[in-house]
Design a protein around this motif. Structure first.
Motif: not given
Length: 249
Positions: A119-120, A193-196, A220-222
């Motif tokens: 996960i990411n 969208e992930d800012h890390v 889509e929403n996290s």
């Protein structure tokens, strides 16, 4: 003598006994088991044996984390794997962010692992690599709680030791080289969208893992801490389906 710090409330390791299918659930860099507890509880209700270790130096104080290394974090993950192995005939590894990095590392060390859910997962972060080269600062601002859902907070450190940044950069570098030799079935979940952690990390994994059985699902929403975000139910459903498909009775 090094100062010792108490474990933060909510950051404790968790263990839910169940059937012969063991699932190791791992949190991320500067984070805690709080980010993975909901997923762990869901999987336990499915009947699986679930263990969520607290990685060394995490869940107490960032000064304690400063004294740990990337090898310590691998050891924490490996200890968890070996503990489950004593009780279960088949093991799956699940990880968020650096927990995903550790899942890949474990799959390389233990080819018998039945499957991994990433996960990411963190494989290469240019921003941290630049930070690791800087001199002067001992601590940076927090990197936790990248969550789209309003009112949801990740239990994580309020500061990040620069020394620890250098350690995760090393962990990613070492693990990235092993990816092409890992053939473990993989479910890769990536926030749009992930800012890390850049989403390109997950695409790298999908394209470079040797696994014949691999899939990539976009969230889509996290944001980064997707296990606490709007897509957490999707993550639990997909993880359950992946493990049930690959586990044998």
């Amino acid at each position: 003598m090094a100062k010792t710090y108490p474990v933060m409330k909510g950051a404790e390791a968790f263990h839910f006994p169940g059937n012969e299918v063991g699932i190791l659930v791992q949190h991320g860099f500067t984070g805690t088991t709080q980010s993975m507890r909901g997923l762990g509880e869901y999987l336990a209700k499915c009947g699986f044996t679930v263990y969520g270790p607290r990685l060394k130096g995490h869940g107490t104080h960032y000064e304690e984390m400063e004294g740990t290394t990337w090898k310590d974090w691998i050891e924490s993950a490996d200890d968890g794997y070996r503990m489950l192995k004593k009780k279960c005939s088949q093991i799956f590894v699940v990880g968020l962010s650096m927990g995903g990095t550790l899942a890949v590392e474990l799959a390389h060390r233990h080819p018998e692992i039945r499957g991994m859910v990433l996960i990411n997962a963190a494989m290469k972060m240019d921003s941290l690599e630049r930070t690791a080269l800087e001199e002067g600062s001992r601590f940076l601002d927090a990197i936790g709680s990248d969550i789209r859902a309003e009112g949801v907070q990740e239990l994580a450190y309020e500061k990040t030791p620069v020394k620890s940044v250098k350690e995760i950069v090393k962990l990613m570098e070492v693990t990235r080289k092993k990816v092409p030799s890992v053939s473990c079935p993989a479910l890769i979940l990536v926030s749009k969208e992930d800012h890390v952690v850049p989403p390109s990390n997950s695409r790298f994994l999908f394209e470079n893992l040797k696994s014949a059985d691999k899939s990539l699902i976009e969230l889509e929403n996290s944001y980064h801490v997707a296990t606490l975000d709007h897509d957490k139910e999707l993550i639990t459903r997909e993880t359950e389906a992946f493990i049930k498909r690959l586990s044998y009775n």
